[in-house]
Design a protein around this motif. Structure first.
Motif, PDB file in Angstrom:
ATOM      1  N   ARG A 165       0.804  -1.227   0.000  1.00 19.86           N
ATOM      2  CA  ARG A 165       0.000   0.000   0.000  1.00 19.86           C
ATOM      3  C   ARG A 165       0.835   1.275   0.000  1.00 19.86           C
ATOM      4  NH1 ARG A 165      -2.189  -4.313   1.585  1.00 19.86           N
ATOM      5  NH2 ARG A 165      -4.455  -4.728   1.496  1.00 19.86           N
ATOM      6  N   ALA A 166       2.137   1.088   0.172  1.00 18.23           N
ATOM      7  CA  ALA A 166       3.049   2.224   0.033  1.00 18.23           C
ATOM      8  C   ALA A 166       3.684   2.240  -1.349  1.00 18.23           C
ATOM      9  CB  ALA A 166       4.138   2.153   1.112  1.00 18.23           C
ATOM     10  N   GLY A 167       3.211   1.310  -2.205  1.00 20.04           N
ATOM     11  CA  GLY A 167       3.722   1.260  -3.580  1.00 20.04           C
ATOM     12  C   GLY A 167       5.130   0.708  -3.684  1.00 20.04           C
ATOM     13  N   LEU A 168       5.512  -0.128  -2.704  1.00 17.67           N
ATOM     14  CA  LEU A 168       6.888  -0.649  -2.677  1.00 17.67           C
ATOM     15  C   LEU A 168       6.986  -2.062  -3.239  1.00 17.67           C
ATOM     16  CD1 LEU A 168       7.964   0.651   0.871  1.00 17.67           C
ATOM     17  CD2 LEU A 168       8.409   1.706  -1.375  1.00 17.67           C
ATOM     18  N   THR A 169       5.857  -2.595  -3.737  1.00 17.82           N
ATOM     19  CA  THR A 169       5.913  -3.936  -4.334  1.00 17.82           C
ATOM     20  C   THR A 169       5.441  -3.842  -5.788  1.00 17.82           C
ATOM     21  OG1 THR A 169       3.611  -4.416  -3.726  1.00 17.82           O
ATOM     22  CG2 THR A 169       5.332  -4.982  -2.104  1.00 17.82           C
ATOM     23  N   PHE A 170       5.749  -4.867  -6.564  1.00 19.21           N
ATOM     24  CA  PHE A 170       5.427  -4.824  -8.011  1.00 19.21           C
ATOM     25  C   PHE A 170       3.921  -4.739  -8.231  1.00 19.21           C
ATOM     26  CE2 PHE A 170       3.496  -8.907  -9.090  1.00 19.21           C
ATOM     27  CZ  PHE A 170       3.725  -9.647  -7.921  1.00 19.21           C
ATOM     28  N   ASP A 171       3.158  -5.295  -7.305  1.00 22.47           N
ATOM     29  CA  ASP A 171       1.697  -5.340  -7.502  1.00 22.47           C
ATOM     30  C   ASP A 171       0.969  -4.336  -6.600  1.00 22.47           C
ATOM     31  OD1 ASP A 171       0.839  -8.134  -5.277  1.00 22.47           O
ATOM     32  OD2 ASP A 171       2.339  -6.528  -5.126  1.00 22.47           O
ATOM     33  N   GLY A 172       1.745  -3.420  -6.011  1.00 25.47           N
ATOM     34  CA  GLY A 172       1.091  -2.465  -5.124  1.00 25.47           C
ATOM     35  C   GLY A 172       0.890  -1.123  -5.780  1.00 25.47           C
ATOM     36  N   TYR A 173       0.265  -0.233  -5.046  1.00 24.35           N
ATOM     37  CA  TYR A 173       0.251   1.164  -5.487  1.00 24.35           C
ATOM     38  C   TYR A 173       0.237   2.046  -4.256  1.00 24.35           C
ATOM     39  CZ  TYR A 173      -4.608   2.323  -4.330  1.00 24.35           C
ATOM     40  OH  TYR A 173      -5.779   2.614  -3.660  1.00 24.35           O
ATOM     41  N   ASN A 174       0.676   3.277  -4.441  1.00 19.24           N
ATOM     42  CA  ASN A 174       0.912   4.169  -3.312  1.00 19.24           C
ATOM     43  C   ASN A 174      -0.376   4.872  -2.887  1.00 19.24           C
ATOM     44  OD1 ASN A 174       1.673   6.227  -1.581  1.00 19.24           O
ATOM     45  ND2 ASN A 174       3.675   6.476  -2.556  1.00 19.24           N
ATOM     46  N   HIS A 175      -0.926   4.457  -1.766  1.00 12.41           N
ATOM     47  CA  HIS A 175      -2.177   5.059  -1.272  1.00 12.41           C
ATOM     48  C   HIS A 175      -1.992   6.538  -0.936  1.00 12.41           C
ATOM     49  CE1 HIS A 175      -4.863   1.441  -0.377  1.00 12.41           C
ATOM     50  NE2 HIS A 175      -3.827   0.969  -1.022  1.00 12.41           N
ATOM     51  N   GLY A 176      -0.753   6.946  -0.715  1.00 15.65           N
ATOM     52  CA  GLY A 176      -0.498   8.364  -0.441  1.00 15.65           C
ATOM     53  C   GLY A 176      -0.972   9.246  -1.578  1.00 15.65           C
ATOM     54  N   GLU A 177      -0.930   8.708  -2.806  1.00 13.84           N
ATOM     55  CA  GLU A 177      -1.397   9.503  -3.948  1.00 13.84           C
ATOM     56  C   GLU A 177      -2.898   9.755  -3.862  1.00 13.84           C
ATOM     57  OE1 GLU A 177       2.031   7.755  -6.995  1.00 13.84           O
ATOM     58  OE2 GLU A 177      -0.018   8.073  -7.703  1.00 13.84           O
ATOM     59  N   ASP A 178      -3.646   8.733  -3.436  1.00 17.03           N
ATOM     60  CA  ASP A 178      -5.096   8.951  -3.271  1.00 17.03           C
ATOM     61  C   ASP A 178      -5.366   9.994  -2.191  1.00 17.03           C
ATOM     62  OD1 ASP A 178      -6.195   5.490  -3.807  1.00 17.03           O
ATOM     63  OD2 ASP A 178      -5.722   7.115  -5.210  1.00 17.03           O
ATOM     64  N   TRP A 179      -4.513   9.975  -1.129  1.00 11.02           N
ATOM     65  CA  TRP A 179      -4.748  10.919  -0.037  1.00 11.02           C
ATOM     66  C   TRP A 179      -4.446  12.339  -0.497  1.00 11.02           C
ATOM     67  CZ3 TRP A 179      -1.273   7.406   3.501  1.00 11.02           C
ATOM     68  CH2 TRP A 179      -1.946   6.198   3.709  1.00 11.02           C
ATOM     69  N   GLY A 180      -3.437  12.480  -1.373  1.00  4.54           N
ATOM     70  CA  GLY A 180      -3.136  13.802  -1.927  1.00  4.54           C
ATOM     71  C   GLY A 180      -4.283  14.309  -2.782  1.00  4.54           C
ATOM     72  N   ASP A 181      -4.834  13.414  -3.612  1.00  6.29           N
ATOM     73  CA  ASP A 181      -6.000  13.792  -4.433  1.00  6.29           C
ATOM     74  C   ASP A 181      -7.175  14.211  -3.553  1.00  6.29           C
ATOM     75  OD1 ASP A 181      -5.723  11.567  -7.313  1.00  6.29           O
ATOM     76  OD2 ASP A 181      -5.352  13.709  -7.120  1.00  6.29           O
ATOM     77  N   ALA A 182      -7.414  13.420  -2.504  1.00  7.01           N
ATOM     78  CA  ALA A 182      -8.558  13.709  -1.623  1.00  7.01           C
ATOM     79  C   ALA A 182      -8.374  15.059  -0.938  1.00  7.01           C
ATOM     80  CB  ALA A 182      -8.714  12.598  -0.587  1.00  7.01           C
ATOM     81  N   ALA A 183      -7.151  15.353  -0.527  1.00  7.61           N
ATOM     82  CA  ALA A 183      -6.882  16.635   0.142  1.00  7.61           C
ATOM     83  C   ALA A 183      -7.108  17.801  -0.809  1.00  7.61           C
ATOM     84  CB  ALA A 183      -5.448  16.656   0.674  1.00  7.61           C
ATOM     85  N   ALA A 184      -6.659  17.639  -2.060  1.00  4.44           N
ATOM     86  CA  ALA A 184      -6.842  18.719  -3.035  1.00  4.44           C
ATOM     87  C   ALA A 184      -8.326  18.939  -3.312  1.00  4.44           C
ATOM     88  CB  ALA A 184      -6.102  18.372  -4.333  1.00  4.44           C
ATOM     89  N   GLU A 185      -9.070  17.848  -3.458  1.00  5.64           N
ATOM     90  CA  GLU A 185     -10.499  17.965  -3.737  1.00  5.64           C
ATOM     91  C   GLU A 185     -11.248  18.579  -2.555  1.00  5.64           C
ATOM     92  OE1 GLU A 185     -12.418  14.360  -5.060  1.00  5.64           O
ATOM     93  OE2 GLU A 185     -14.411  15.128  -4.564  1.00  5.64           O
ATOM     94  N   MET A 186     -11.015  18.053  -1.376  1.00  2.72           N
ATOM     95  CA  MET A 186     -11.757  18.544  -0.202  1.00  2.72           C
ATOM     96  C   MET A 186     -11.341  19.960   0.170  1.00  2.72           C
ATOM     97  SD  MET A 186     -13.851  16.216   0.318  1.00  2.72           S
ATOM     98  CE  MET A 186     -14.563  16.738   1.882  1.00  2.72           C
ATOM     99  N   GLY A 187     -10.060  20.266  -0.032  1.00  6.65           N
ATOM    100  CA  GLY A 187      -9.614  21.637   0.249  1.00  6.65           C
ATOM    101  C   GLY A 187     -10.243  22.636  -0.694  1.00  6.65           C
ATOM    102  N   ALA A 188     -10.305  22.257  -1.981  1.00  2.00           N
ATOM    103  CA  ALA A 188     -10.908  23.156  -2.979  1.00  2.00           C
ATOM    104  C   ALA A 188     -12.407  23.314  -2.721  1.00  2.00           C
ATOM    105  CB  ALA A 188     -10.660  22.610  -4.386  1.00  2.00           C
TER     106      ALA A 188
END
Ligand code: INI
Length: 192
Positions: A165-188
C-alpha cells in the motif's frame, strides 16, 4: 490512482493553486511512511498546490497524530488572524522530518490536512487500541474544526501489506497519492 473496483474513482479536477495543505506524519515505520508522504506530496503538486504551501510535520507515532493535527491547525488559525508570529508549532516543539524538501513553518491557515501513519499489528491488543482511538480522534478534529482531515492511517496485519500500500511492491500502489487527491479535492470544495 487505483484502477480496480475499489478506490475513489476518477478524482474531480480541482485547482489546487491557492490551497495550503498540512501533512502530519508519524515516524514509526519511517521506511513505509516516507513513500506515502512523498506520494501525497507528488499528487498535491500535480493538482497545482505550490510546494511552499505544503507544510510537513512529524510526530513520534500514530497515537500523536490527532493532537498534532488539532494543535497545528489551531495555531495556524491564530497566525492567520493575527500579526505574523514565530513558531507555528507552539508547544509541540520542532521535530525533524525525514521527507526531503519538507518545511516546518507556515503563514496562514490550512485548507486540508493529511494525517499519515502505519500501524502494524503485533501479538497484543495494542494495535486495536491505537487504531480505534486515532481514527476517532482524527474524525473528531475534522468535525470540531471544520477542516478536512484525510485519513492516511494504514492499519495492516503485516509489513508486506504495508509495503504493497506504500507502492513498494510490483503489484502495489501508493495510497499516499489517493490521499493527496482527496486533500486537493476537499480543500478546494471547502473554498466553494
Ligand atoms: O505509528 C505507530 N505507532 C506505534 N506505536 C507508538 C504509538 O503510536 C505512540 O507513539 C506511543 O505509544 C507513545 O505515545 C506502533 N506500534 O506500537 O506498533 C505502530 O505500528 N505504528
Amino acid at each position: 490512482m487505483f484502477s480496480g473496483t475499489k478506490g475513489p474513482g476518477e478524482a474531480e479536477a480541482m485547482d489546487g493553486t491557492n490551497l495550503r495543505v498540512l501533512i502530519v506524519h508519524a515516524r514509526w515505520n519511517t521506511s513505509l511512511v516516507t513513500p506515502l508522504v512523498e506520494g501525497a506530496r507528488k499528487k498535491l503538486q500535480e493538482r497545482g498546490v505550490k510546494a511552499s504551501n505544503i507544510i510537513t510535520q512529524s510526530v513520534p507515532g500514530s497515537w500523536e497524530l490527532p493532537i498534532a493535527v488539532q494543535r497545528l491547525y489551531s495555531a495556524s488559525q491564530v497566525q492567520a488572524s493575527s500579526a505574523p508570529s514565530g513558531d507555528l508549532l507552539g508547544g509541540l516543539g520542532r521535530s525533524s522530518t525525514p521527507v526531503p524538501g519538507a518545511s516546518s513553518s507556515s503563514k496562514g491557515t490550512f485548507d486540508a490536512i493529511i494525517a499519515i501513519g502505519v500501524l502494524i499489528k503485533g501479538d497484543t491488543a495494542h494495535f486495536e487500541h491505537i487504531a480505534e482511538s486515532v481514527s476517532r480522534g482524527l474524525m473528531r478534529v475534522q468535525l470540531d474544526f471544520g477542516v478536512p482531515v484525510i485519513f492516511g492511517l494504514l492499519t495492516v496485519l503485516n509489513e508486506e501489506q504495508a509495503r504493497k500500500r506504500a507502492g513498494l511492491t510490483f503489484d502495489g500502489y501508493n495510497h499516499g497519492e489517493d490521499w493527496g487527491d482527496a486533500a486537493a479535492e476537499m480543500g478546494a470544495k471547502r473554498k466553494l
